[in-house]
Design a protein around this motif. Structure first.
Motif: not given
Ligand SMILES: [Mg+2]
Ligand SMILES: Nc1ncnc2c1ncn2[C@@H]1O[C@H](COP(=O)(O)OP(=O)(O)O)[C@@H](O)[C@H]1O
Lengths: 296, 228
Positions: B42, B86, B162-163
Motif C-alpha cells: 500500500s 483499499q 489496492d486489493e
Molecule cells: Mg495494504
C-alpha cells in the motif's frame, strides 16, 4: 473559473447546508450570539464615551472681574485669555446680561427679588471660559487668577477631581468590553468553523485524492461560511437594532438625565458593520481553518 | 512511465515501510504487487499518486519527478491516475452516482456529461440500479465497485488498485478483473496490489513481490508464489 465549476460550487454549498442543517444552525447561532454581544458592547462604548464627553463639556470656568474694569479692559482681558493655549472659547457675560438672566430664573420660580433690588445691578462683568481639554481646566483657572482686573475665578474643582478619573475609567471599560467580546467572538466562531470543517476532513481528503485543487475545495466551504455568517450577522443586527431602539427610548423617557446616543447614522453604521463582520468572519474563518486540512 | 530509484519510506512514527526499492514499469503494463500483509504494498502505491512522499530516493511518474513536484501541480498529476483505494474512500454524504461524478466535476465538466458518464461507469461495474443509494446502504463489495467506477471514469493513463477484490466473492472478483483487463487492453497501465493467489496465477502477468519493504522478486508472467 469555469461556469460548470461555478454551478457545482453553488450546488455543493447548499447541499452541504441541507445535509448538515444542525451544524449550520449552530454556526449561525454562534455567529449571531457573538455579534449581538459585540453590537451591544459597541453601543455601550459609544454611550460611555458620549456620557463622558457630555459631562466634560459642561465644565466651565467663570471669571469675575473687578467692579472698576472698563468695557475696553474687559475686551483686552478676553483677548488675553483667548490667546492662552488650550482655551477653546471665551464669552463675555456683561453685568446687564447677568441681571436679565438672573431675573428670568427668579421669575420662573415666582420670586420678586429683582424688584427688591430697586434698579441697582449687583453683578460684575463675567467671562465664561471653556477649555479644550478638561485636564487643563485647573491649570488655566489658576493662571487667569493672576491676570489684572480679575477678582475671582470659579470652577467646579471637586467636580473635576472626581469626574476626570471617572470618565477615563468609563472609556477604558468601554474599549475593554469591545476588545474582550471581539476576541471572544472570533475565538468562538473559529472553533465552530473548525468543528464544521473537522467533521468533513475525510471528505476534503478524498476530494484532494481524486485531483481537486485547493481552490475548488475551498470555494463551497468559503461561500457556505460567508452565507452562514451573513445570516448570523443579519439576525444579530436585527436583534441589536430592535433592542437598542427600544432600550434607548425607554432610558430617555425614564432617566432623562442620562444622555443616550440616538444617532441614526451611527445606528445603521453599527448594524451594517455587524452584517459585514458576520460575512467576513464566516469567510475568513473558513479560509484559515481550511488550510491545515488541505495539506494532503 | 513509472520509475522508482532507491526509494525508502520511513513513516513519521518510525515504521520502516520500504527499503531501497528500484522498479521500472513501462506504459501499458499490467503488474501485480504481491507480498505478505505489512510488506509495504500500500505504501508503494501511495507514493505513485503522491499521497506520501519517499523518505529517500526518487519517484518518477509520466516523467515527472514527484519528489520535486510543487504542491499546486499535484491535483493535475492525480487526475491522470485512477485509484482504487483499499478502504474505498467514498464520500459518505454523497450518493454513489455523486461519488463517481465527483472525479469529473473537479475537471469542470458539464452536468449533463458528468451524469451520462457516471451512469455508464456504474453500469460497467454492475451498479446500474444503485446510483441513488448512499455508500452505507451498499454491501462491501458494492462499495468496492463504486470505488472502481470512480477510478476508471475519466479513462486515466494509469490505474492503481489496492486489493480491489479483497471484499468480493469470486464471481464479483472476476468481474472486476475483467474490467481491469479490458482497461489495460485499451492502453492504461494497471498496478494492482493483491492477496488473491488464484487471480495472479491465472492472469499470467508481471509479478513484483515485496517482503519487509524490500523488493524480492520481479517476474514476467509470474505466479503468486506464496502458499495461501
Ligand atoms: Mg495494504
Ligand atoms: N500511515 C502510516 N503511518 C505509520 N506506519 C504505517 C502507515 N501506513 C503503513 N504503515 C506501516 O508500514 C508498513 C507497511 O504497511 P503497508 O504499506 O500498509 O503494507 P501492506 O499494504 O503490504 O500490507 C507496516 O509496518 C505498517 O504498519
Amino acid at each position: 473559473m469555469k461556469f460548470n465549476s461555478l454551478r457545482y460550487i453553488l450546488r455543493e454549498t447548499f447541499h452541504s447546508i441541507r445535509r448538515n442543517p444542525w451544524l449550520s444552525v449552530a454556526s449561525v447561532l454562534t455567529i449571531m450570539v457573538s455579534l449581538v454581544i459585540l453590537g451591544f458592547s459597541i453601543f455601550f462604548m459609544v454611550n460611555a464615551d458620549n456620557m463622558a464627553t457630555t459631562f466634560e463639556s459642561e465644565l466651565e470656568i467663570a471669571v469675575f472681574t473687578d467692579k472698576s474694569v472698563t468695557p475696553q479692559q474687559l475686551g483686552t482681558l478676553k483677548l488675553d485669555i483667548e490667546r492662552m493655549p488650550q482655551v477653546s472659547s471665551v464669552t463675555i457675560v456683561s453685568k446687564e446680561q447677568a441681571l436679565v438672566e438672573f431675573g428670568k430664573t427668579m421669575k420662573s420660580s415666582g420670586n420678586n427679588l429683582l424688584d427688591d433690588l430697586g434698579g441697582i445691578n449687583p453683578f460684575p462683568d463675567r467671562l465664561t471660559v471653556k477649555a479644550a481639554d478638561p485636564q487643563v481646566v485647573k491649570d488655566i483657572a489658576m493662571r487667569i487668577q493672576g491676570f489684572s482686573g480679575v477678582e475671582n475665578v470659579v470652577y467646579g474643582k471637586d467636580f473635576i477631581d472626581k469626574l476626570l478619573p471617572f470618565t477615563r475609567w468609563l472609556r477604558w471599560v468601554g474599549i475593554g468590553v469591545i476588545v474582550a467580546f471581539a476576541i471572544a467572538s472570533i475565538v468562538l466562531i473559529s472553533i465552530n468553523i473548525k468543528m464544521n470543517i473537522f467533521s468533513r476532513r475525510r471528505e476534503i481528503q478524498i476530494m484532494k485524492l481524486v485531483g481537486a485543487t485547493n481552490g475548488f475545495i475551498r470555494w463551497p466551504f468559503f461561500i457556505e461560511g460567508m452565507f452562514l455568517g451573513l445570516v448570523g450577522g443579519l439576525l444579530a443586527s436585527a436583534t441589536v437594532g430592535v433592542t437598542y431602539d427600544w432600550l434607548s427610548g425607554y432610558v430617555q423617557n425614564t432617566l432623562a438625565f442620562l444622555p443616550v446616543v440616538q444617532n441614526p447614522m451611527l445606528f445603521w453604521q453599527v448594524l451594517s458593520g455587524l452584517l459585514v463582520s458576520g460575512m467576513a468572519i464566516g469567510a475568513i474563518g473558513t479560509a484559515i481553518s481550511l488550510r491545515q486540512f488541505l495539506k494532503i | 512511465m513509472i520509475q522508482l530509484s532507491n526509494v525508502s519510506k520511513i513513516y513519521p512514527n518510525g515504521a520502516r515501510a520500504l527499503s531501497d526499492i528500484n522498479l521500472k514499469i513501462g506504459k501499458g503494463e499490467f503488474v501485480f504487487l504481491v507480498g505478505p500483509s505489512g510488506a509495504g504494498k500500500s505504501t508503494l502505491i501511495r507514493l505513485l499518486y503522491r499521497e506520501e512522499k519517499p523518505t529517500r530516493g526518487q519517484v518518477l511518474v509520466n516523467n515527472r519527478n514527484l519528489v520535486r513536484m510543487r504542491e499546486h501541480e499535484v491535483p493535475y498529476l492525480r487526475r491522470g491516475i485512477g485509484v482504487i483505494f483499499q478502504d474505498f474512500k467514498l464520500l459518505p454524504n454523497k450518493t454513489v452516482e455523486e461519488n463517481t461524478a465527483f472525479a469529473l466535476e473537479v475537471l469542470g465538466m458539464s452536468t449533463r456529461e458528468v451524469q451520462t458518464r457516471s451512469r455508464a461507469a456504474l453500469e460497467l461495474v454492475g451498479l446500474g440500479g444503485k446510483g441513488k443509494s448512499f455508500p452505507h446502504q451498499l454491501s462491501g463489495g458494492e462499495q468496492q465497485r463504486a470505488c472502481v467506477a470512480r477510478a476508471i471514469i475519466n479513462s486515466p493513463g494509469l490505474l492503481v488498485a489496492d486489493e480491489p477484490t479483497g471484499n468480493l466473492d469470486p464471481e464479483n472478483a472476476w468481474g472486476i478483473m475483467d474490467l481491469l483487463y479490458n482497461i489495460n487492453k485499451r492502453g492504461t497501465t494497471v498496478i494492482m496490489a493483491t492477496h488473491a493467489k488464484d487471480i495472479v496465477d491465472q492472469m499470467q502477468k508481471r509479478v513484483v513481490a515485496i517482503e519487509g519493504g524490500r523488493l524480492v522478486r520481479d517476474e514476467e508472467k509470474g505466479a503468486y508464489g506464496y502458499e495461501v
